[in-house]
Motif scaffolding. Sequence first.
Motif, PDB file in Angstrom:
ATOM      1  N   ASP A  83       0.861  -1.181   0.000  1.00 22.56           N
ATOM      2  CA  ASP A  83       0.000   0.000   0.000  1.00 22.56           C
ATOM      3  C   ASP A  83       0.902   1.236   0.000  1.00 22.56           C
ATOM      4  OD1 ASP A  83      -1.834   2.003   0.310  1.00 22.56           O
ATOM      5  OD2 ASP A  83      -2.410   1.454   2.371  1.00 22.56           O
ATOM      6  N   LYS A  84       1.036   1.890  -1.136  1.00 19.44           N
ATOM      7  CA  LYS A  84       1.985   2.997  -1.276  1.00 19.44           C
ATOM      8  C   LYS A  84       1.520   4.269  -0.565  1.00 19.44           C
ATOM      9  CE  LYS A  84       4.245   1.586  -5.570  1.00 19.44           C
ATOM     10  NZ  LYS A  84       3.842   0.192  -5.474  1.00 19.44           N
ATOM     11  N   ASP A  85       0.247   4.346  -0.186  1.00 16.91           N
ATOM     12  CA  ASP A  85      -0.281   5.550   0.451  1.00 16.91           C
ATOM     13  C   ASP A  85      -0.428   5.400   1.962  1.00 16.91           C
ATOM     14  OD1 ASP A  85      -0.527   6.884  -2.015  1.00 16.91           O
ATOM     15  OD2 ASP A  85      -2.430   5.850  -2.410  1.00 16.91           O
ATOM     16  N   CYS A  86       0.215   4.390   2.541  1.00 18.30           N
ATOM     17  CA  CYS A  86       0.057   4.145   3.977  1.00 18.30           C
ATOM     18  C   CYS A  86       0.718   5.254   4.788  1.00 18.30           C
ATOM     19  CB  CYS A  86       0.679   2.789   4.345  1.00 18.30           C
ATOM     20  SG  CYS A  86       2.444   2.696   3.960  1.00 18.30           S
ATOM     21  N   MET A  87       0.200   5.480   5.987  1.00 12.19           N
ATOM     22  CA  MET A  87       0.774   6.459   6.906  1.00 12.19           C
ATOM     23  C   MET A  87       1.809   5.777   7.815  1.00 12.19           C
ATOM     24  SD  MET A  87      -0.509   9.353   6.151  1.00 12.19           S
ATOM     25  CE  MET A  87      -0.089  10.310   7.599  1.00 12.19           C
ATOM     26  N   HIS A  88       1.405   4.679   8.430  1.00 12.08           N
ATOM     27  CA  HIS A  88       2.320   3.869   9.234  1.00 12.08           C
ATOM     28  C   HIS A  88       2.519   2.566   8.485  1.00 12.08           C
ATOM     29  CE1 HIS A  88       1.899   6.717  12.518  1.00 12.08           C
ATOM     30  NE2 HIS A  88       0.591   6.666  12.348  1.00 12.08           N
ATOM     31  N   CYS A  89       3.673   2.402   7.872  1.00  5.98           N
ATOM     32  CA  CYS A  89       3.843   1.386   6.836  1.00  5.98           C
ATOM     33  C   CYS A  89       4.389   0.053   7.326  1.00  5.98           C
ATOM     34  CB  CYS A  89       4.736   1.930   5.723  1.00  5.98           C
ATOM     35  SG  CYS A  89       3.957   3.296   4.824  1.00  5.98           S
ATOM     36  N   GLU A  90       4.457  -0.158   8.645  1.00  5.80           N
ATOM     37  CA  GLU A  90       4.859  -1.480   9.112  1.00  5.80           C
ATOM     38  C   GLU A  90       3.765  -2.479   8.767  1.00  5.80           C
ATOM     39  OE1 GLU A  90       6.163  -1.858  13.070  1.00  5.80           O
ATOM     40  OE2 GLU A  90       7.756  -0.368  12.913  1.00  5.80           O
ATOM     41  N   GLY A  91       4.151  -3.563   8.121  1.00  8.26           N
ATOM     42  CA  GLY A  91       3.190  -4.574   7.704  1.00  8.26           C
ATOM     43  C   GLY A  91       2.284  -4.116   6.585  1.00  8.26           C
ATOM     44  N   SER A  92       2.731  -3.126   5.793  1.00  5.43           N
ATOM     45  CA  SER A  92       1.864  -2.552   4.758  1.00  5.43           C
ATOM     46  C   SER A  92       1.787  -3.402   3.502  1.00  5.43           C
ATOM     47  CB  SER A  92       2.364  -1.149   4.381  1.00  5.43           C
ATOM     48  OG  SER A  92       3.701  -1.207   3.914  1.00  5.43           O
ATOM     49  N   SER A  93       2.623  -4.428   3.398  1.00  6.08           N
ATOM     50  CA  SER A  93       2.566  -5.327   2.245  1.00  6.08           C
ATOM     51  C   SER A  93       1.945  -6.652   2.671  1.00  6.08           C
ATOM     52  CB  SER A  93       3.968  -5.568   1.677  1.00  6.08           C
ATOM     53  OG  SER A  93       3.931  -6.512   0.629  1.00  6.08           O
ATOM     54  N   SER A  94       1.174  -7.235   1.789  1.00  6.00           N
ATOM     55  CA  SER A  94       0.542  -8.524   2.101  1.00  6.00           C
ATOM     56  C   SER A  94       1.482  -9.697   1.879  1.00  6.00           C
ATOM     57  CB  SER A  94      -0.720  -8.706   1.247  1.00  6.00           C
ATOM     58  OG  SER A  94      -0.392  -8.668  -0.138  1.00  6.00           O
TER      59      SER A  94
END
Length: 605
Positions: free
Chosen positions: A464-475
């Motif tokens: 998810d390229k638009d995440c704010m807190h990007c820890e664990g943002s990829s599946s």
Amino acid sequence: MVSTVRCLLNRTCHQGKLKEEQEEACTQDGSVDWHGRPAIKAKSGQWTAGIIILLNQGLATLAFFGVGVNLVLFLTRVLDQNNAEAANNVSKWTGTVYIFSLVGAFLSDSYWGRYKTCAIFQVIFVIGLVSLSLSSYLFLIRPRGCGNQEMPCGSHSGLEITLFYLSIYLVALGNGGYQPNIATFGADQFDEDDPKEGHSKVAFFSYFYLALNLGSLFSNTILGYFEDEGMWALGFWVSAGSALAALVLFLVGTTRYRHFKPSGNPLSRFSQVLVAAIRKCSVDMPPDTDELYDIDGNYSSMNGNRKILHTDEFKFLDRAAYISTRDVEEQKKGTHSMWRLCPVTQVEEVKCVLRLLPIWLCTIIYSVVFTQMASLFVEQGAAMKTTVSNFRIPPASMSSFDILSVALFIFLYRRVLDPLVTRIKKKGSRGLTELQRMGIGLVIAIMAMVSAGIVECYRLKHADKDCMHCEGSSSLSIFWQVPQYAFIGASEVFMYVGQLEFFNAQTPDGLKSFGSALCMTSISLGNYVSSLLVTMVMKISTEDHMPGWIPGNLNKGHLDWFYFLLAGLTTIDLIVYIACARWYKSIKLEGKTAENIDDQVSFKL
């Protein structure tokens, strides 16, 4: 024969034994026992002493990484430093450890010997850990239970902060001074001139690296978990207890160890060769090297170290051993100066170090790859799916797969690959040489970077390229990182174990600890080069207001390109390394045949 004669002159064996049995009693490499007498094989060294040193290394490593693995978290959570300040302080501390390794190696080779150096620096290590544990428990961790992810700690006085830094730098001094000497001291317990013990000496380095990794495995998992939960004092006290147990165990084996006497200050010996060669820069050298100044016998005058035979490289330095008319007159008067005339062995010491430098420089790029495991691999893992059911996998704990890979590949190499290669090669030869194994390590390191880059490509596709807190943002699951960690572990077995063996075998007797210190400084410089490379990449890639390759939000960057860049640089390094390895000529010791020497270090298959 010389060591046998020395042994017979200094020791009376049991009555009724044959002369041949007396000759077999003592080591052939010049090692001595606790009392300074030639060491008896059956009563000293070998695996009894080797196992004590391996256990000592495992416990000491557990203690060191019990502090180092989560030091950055301690600085941010307990001392309230920001991420940049904490990372900078950890880098300085880590670099200091490796600088102190050169200090320990110098004192060991020059004055104290390896046993005394290891003992003294382990005492400093224990004092540093006890001081760290006390200062943390009494002053820093307030209120009780602070320092986890939820409860911050209070402010601290300048005196308390000073005591903390004094403690961790005592830990750095103790571990840094001890580490390069313990590996060499362990190798000293095996007589390389004895075929059986020589084989055990080679095996020792593999088991030494395994002990190091098993110690760090406990620190990275069990101690890391407790410290992450805020139980810092407990973690530090366990480290202090482990270091104390390592020291006691080391001292228990005192009477069993074999020793080599220190050879004096190597800097003065090197300087004497350079000055003597420059003084005679205008003389015409004789074509026959037999006319060069040398000392009779298999042992040089430098505290019983083995003689090194003349080699043809760096011929300018041979001038230091040229016997001029003035030298002959001074010898007759008894006023011979080492600043004008040096024996061939002393000249060859300098040549040995000069020949090692190109190989050593080629290992630095590998260390750049190795350091990514503790930095970018962790950041990459944090941006992946780290949960299995309701359990969260700490990204840093994925390094456990590296340690498991090290253990597996040490077993495969010792039990499968090495015997197989030995059977394939000509009769009487060894398996893969140290230089060949180091080359294989570079190839596997390239595979690790390519694997990491491919995983990053797929991670970005599921992010998810638009995440704010990007820890664990990829599946994409974090377990897709397993191959890159496994490749790094496999490469370590070939590169770092090969390095330990190579530098130990190819350094003169008076510089063995310096050889081990070269391995540690390679890792240190790898850290610095990695930091410099990241800085350069970010400066170039952030032009025109671009996010750069390694931004705070990895989903907007190109970490994969950085991994592929490292793969490319390592490929170039491999090509340069092959050229250097093919050029390299082994140290030639008195009594070793040219065939045995070539078989030990040749890069050719």
